[in-house]
Enzyme design. Structure first.
Site, PDB file in Angstrom:
ATOM      1  N   GLY A 129      15.168  10.060   4.097  1.00  0.00           N
ATOM      2  CA  GLY A 129      14.484  10.745   3.018  1.00  0.00           C
ATOM      3  C   GLY A 129      13.450  11.690   3.607  1.00  0.00           C
ATOM      4  O   GLY A 129      13.373  11.889   4.822  1.00  0.00           O
ATOM      5  N   ARG A 130      12.633  12.294   2.755  1.00  0.00           N
ATOM      6  CA  ARG A 130      11.632  13.233   3.274  1.00  0.00           C
ATOM      7  C   ARG A 130      10.520  12.513   4.024  1.00  0.00           C
ATOM      8  O   ARG A 130      10.114  12.917   5.101  1.00  0.00           O
ATOM      9  CB  ARG A 130      11.046  14.057   2.121  1.00  0.00           C
ATOM     10  CG  ARG A 130      10.096  15.143   2.594  1.00  0.00           C
ATOM     11  CD  ARG A 130       9.694  16.077   1.475  1.00  0.00           C
ATOM     12  NE  ARG A 130       8.813  17.114   1.967  1.00  0.00           N
ATOM     13  CZ  ARG A 130       8.226  18.016   1.174  1.00  0.00           C
ATOM     14  NH1 ARG A 130       8.461  18.004  -0.124  1.00  0.00           N
ATOM     15  NH2 ARG A 130       7.414  18.928   1.675  1.00  0.00           N
ATOM     16  N   GLY A 132      10.580   9.430   5.355  1.00  0.00           N
ATOM     17  CA  GLY A 132      11.093   8.815   6.571  1.00  0.00           C
ATOM     18  C   GLY A 132      11.329   9.819   7.683  1.00  0.00           C
ATOM     19  O   GLY A 132      11.071   9.556   8.855  1.00  0.00           O
ATOM     20  N   ASP A 137      21.118   7.268   8.293  1.00  0.00           N
ATOM     21  CA  ASP A 137      20.952   7.433   6.863  1.00  0.00           C
ATOM     22  C   ASP A 137      22.325   7.753   6.286  1.00  0.00           C
ATOM     23  O   ASP A 137      23.163   8.351   6.964  1.00  0.00           O
ATOM     24  CB  ASP A 137      19.973   8.580   6.563  1.00  0.00           C
ATOM     25  CG  ASP A 137      19.538   8.620   5.100  1.00  0.00           C
ATOM     26  OD1 ASP A 137      18.374   8.293   4.835  1.00  0.00           O
ATOM     27  OD2 ASP A 137      20.356   8.978   4.246  1.00  0.00           O
ATOM     28  N   ASN A 189       8.243   0.729  -0.639  1.00  0.00           N
ATOM     29  CA  ASN A 189       7.379   0.107  -1.645  1.00  0.00           C
ATOM     30  C   ASN A 189       8.074  -1.081  -2.294  1.00  0.00           C
ATOM     31  O   ASN A 189       8.430  -1.049  -3.471  1.00  0.00           O
ATOM     32  CB  ASN A 189       6.988   1.137  -2.717  1.00  0.00           C
ATOM     33  CG  ASN A 189       5.920   2.085  -2.221  1.00  0.00           C
ATOM     34  OD1 ASN A 189       5.032   1.718  -1.471  1.00  0.00           O
ATOM     35  ND2 ASN A 189       6.004   3.337  -2.652  1.00  0.00           N
ATOM     36  N   SER A 215       1.119   4.667   2.957  1.00  0.00           N
ATOM     37  CA  SER A 215       0.627   5.717   2.075  1.00  0.00           C
ATOM     38  C   SER A 215       0.436   6.993   2.889  1.00  0.00           C
ATOM     39  O   SER A 215       0.062   6.944   4.058  1.00  0.00           O
ATOM     40  CB  SER A 215      -0.710   5.303   1.433  1.00  0.00           C
ATOM     41  OG  SER A 215      -1.189   6.315   0.576  1.00  0.00           O
ATOM     42  N   GLY A 250       2.593   9.987   1.886  1.00  0.00           N
ATOM     43  CA  GLY A 250       3.528  10.904   1.254  1.00  0.00           C
ATOM     44  C   GLY A 250       3.953  12.039   2.162  1.00  0.00           C
ATOM     45  O   GLY A 250       4.089  11.881   3.376  1.00  0.00           O
ATOM     46  N   LYS A 307      -0.501  -2.774  -0.620  1.00  0.00           N
ATOM     47  CA  LYS A 307      -0.063  -1.438  -1.029  1.00  0.00           C
ATOM     48  C   LYS A 307       0.139  -1.363  -2.540  1.00  0.00           C
ATOM     49  O   LYS A 307      -0.126  -0.325  -3.156  1.00  0.00           O
ATOM     50  CB  LYS A 307       1.243  -1.082  -0.299  1.00  0.00           C
ATOM     51  CG  LYS A 307       1.836   0.284  -0.681  1.00  0.00           C
ATOM     52  CD  LYS A 307       0.856   1.413  -0.441  1.00  0.00           C
ATOM     53  CE  LYS A 307       1.513   2.785  -0.437  1.00  0.00           C
ATOM     54  NZ  LYS A 307       2.490   3.074  -1.468  1.00  0.00           N
ATOM     55  N   HIS A 364      -3.235  -0.889  -3.936  1.00  0.00           N
ATOM     56  CA  HIS A 364      -3.612   0.483  -3.571  1.00  0.00           C
ATOM     57  C   HIS A 364      -3.052   1.482  -4.581  1.00  0.00           C
ATOM     58  O   HIS A 364      -3.750   2.374  -5.061  1.00  0.00           O
ATOM     59  CB  HIS A 364      -3.089   0.773  -2.160  1.00  0.00           C
ATOM     60  CG  HIS A 364      -3.047   2.224  -1.782  1.00  0.00           C
ATOM     61  ND1 HIS A 364      -2.063   3.085  -2.230  1.00  0.00           N
ATOM     62  CD2 HIS A 364      -3.856   2.954  -0.974  1.00  0.00           C
ATOM     63  CE1 HIS A 364      -2.267   4.295  -1.720  1.00  0.00           C
ATOM     64  NE2 HIS A 364      -3.347   4.238  -0.960  1.00  0.00           N
ATOM     65  N   GLU A 419      -4.789   4.013  -7.283  1.00  0.00           N
ATOM     66  CA  GLU A 419      -4.404   5.434  -7.306  1.00  0.00           C
ATOM     67  C   GLU A 419      -4.107   5.897  -8.735  1.00  0.00           C
ATOM     68  O   GLU A 419      -4.526   6.988  -9.138  1.00  0.00           O
ATOM     69  CB  GLU A 419      -3.172   5.621  -6.419  1.00  0.00           C
ATOM     70  CG  GLU A 419      -2.570   6.999  -6.406  1.00  0.00           C
ATOM     71  CD  GLU A 419      -1.266   6.988  -5.633  1.00  0.00           C
ATOM     72  OE1 GLU A 419      -0.200   7.217  -6.251  1.00  0.00           O
ATOM     73  OE2 GLU A 419      -1.295   6.744  -4.416  1.00  0.00           O
TER      74      GLU A 419
END
Length: 303
Positions: A5-6, A8, A26, A91, A117, A119, A169, A172, A176
């Site tokens: 993914g983006r 990772g 992947d 997550n 965390s 992104g 998390k 967290h 957020e």
């Protein structure tokens, strides 16, 4: 690393820049190709990925919560050897993590749950990592977390045994939700008075970035958004949620710990996805029934 993914892919790139050898897999072959171009070793299956790693192995997975993570961990359980480790950076629900950790421990395989965390900004800024699991395994793999964190001595920690990382998390992300909602409500109040005071929301946000008690990275991101589109006209008011806020609220109910701000923020996201919600229409109907208050008719009647 499995499941790029983006996020990772960015984590892989950060590890490569720190000099780590990375083998990637992947289901999306384009993601693997992109990581290979950055210096990673490509694998065409989970089995090949494991085969290309040296013992004791460490396999980092970045996958959606639920069945897909179970499927991959089940496969890894049959491929890895005692002393190897799985790091789950997705997550996941911490209760699932507890179950998976017990499953792997029967085979002598360690599970570290790394609440992550950062992104899309993690590549440049570093990631915040909340790691649960066996302390000795954490210490063995600490160079990985140091490479991903903003600095070798900050932004990551061992927070407790297996499950503690994903639990931390989860909380967290609940915090957020509440912080984002507070900014949203405050700026909506400001926007409502733009006509009276000629308020410049971008300038106000920039003022709050310095010296104010409400300054934060979220506020910095709000500034970026307002600079790009001051009236946010390009966006709809639909706000999704990825599940962690729900888990946080459910946990608060189970523990009897009140979390009104987090809960309200989650419910506001639900409301944002509804067009002409039934509950609001019933409120209008009740006011009309008991007080004769005026109501607005819906276009539904003419459609």
């Amino acid at each position: 690393m499995i499941g790029l993914g983006r996020m990772g892919a960015n984590m892989t790139q950060r590890l490569l820049l720190a000099g780590h050898k990375i083998v990637v897999y992947d289901q999306n072959s384009d993601a693997v190709t992109a990581s290979r171009a950055g210096g990673a070793v490509a694998a065409t299956s989970v089995a090949e990925l494991v085969d290309k790693l040296s013992a004791p192995r460490a396999v980092w997975i970045m996958l959606p919560a639920g069945t897909v993570t179970d499927t991959v961990i089940d496969e890894l359980a049959g491929l890895l050897a005692p002393g190897d480790a799985v790091i789950d950076g997705g997550n996941a629900n911490y209760k699932d993590t507890l179950r998976r950790g017990e499953q792997l421990s029967h085979r002598g395989i360690h599970l570290l749950d790394a609440g992550t965390s950062g992104g899309v900004w993690g590549l440049a800024e570093g990631y915040s990592l909340m790691v649960g699991g066996d302390l000795d395994t954490f210490r063995r793999l600490e160079p990985i977390f140091q490479a991903l964190a903003p600095a070798e001595d900050k932004g990551y920690s061992h927070v407790g045994p297996t499950g503690a990382g994903h639990f931390t998390k989860m909380v967290h992300n609940g915090v957020e939700y509440a912080l984002m909602q507070a900014y949203a409500e405050g700026f909506e109040l400001l926007q409502a008075k733009q006509g009276d005071f000629d308020l410049d929301l971008t300038a106000i946000a920039k003022t709050w970035q310095h010296g104010s008690v409400v300054r934060s990275w979220l506020l910095d991101l709000a500034v970026r958004a307002l600079e790009d589109d001051p009236a946010l006209e390009s966006l709809s008011a639909y706000v999704d949620d990825s599940g962690e806020g729900r888990w946080t609220v459910n946990e608060s109910v189970e523990l009897g710990i009140p979390t009104p701000a987090i809960t309200a923020a989650l419910y506001q996201r639900f409301r944002s996805r509804q067009e002409e919600p039934f509950g609001a229409r019933l409120l209008a109907a009740l006011r009309n029934q008991f007080g004769g208050h005026a109501v607005r008719t819906s276009n539904r009647e003419t459609e």
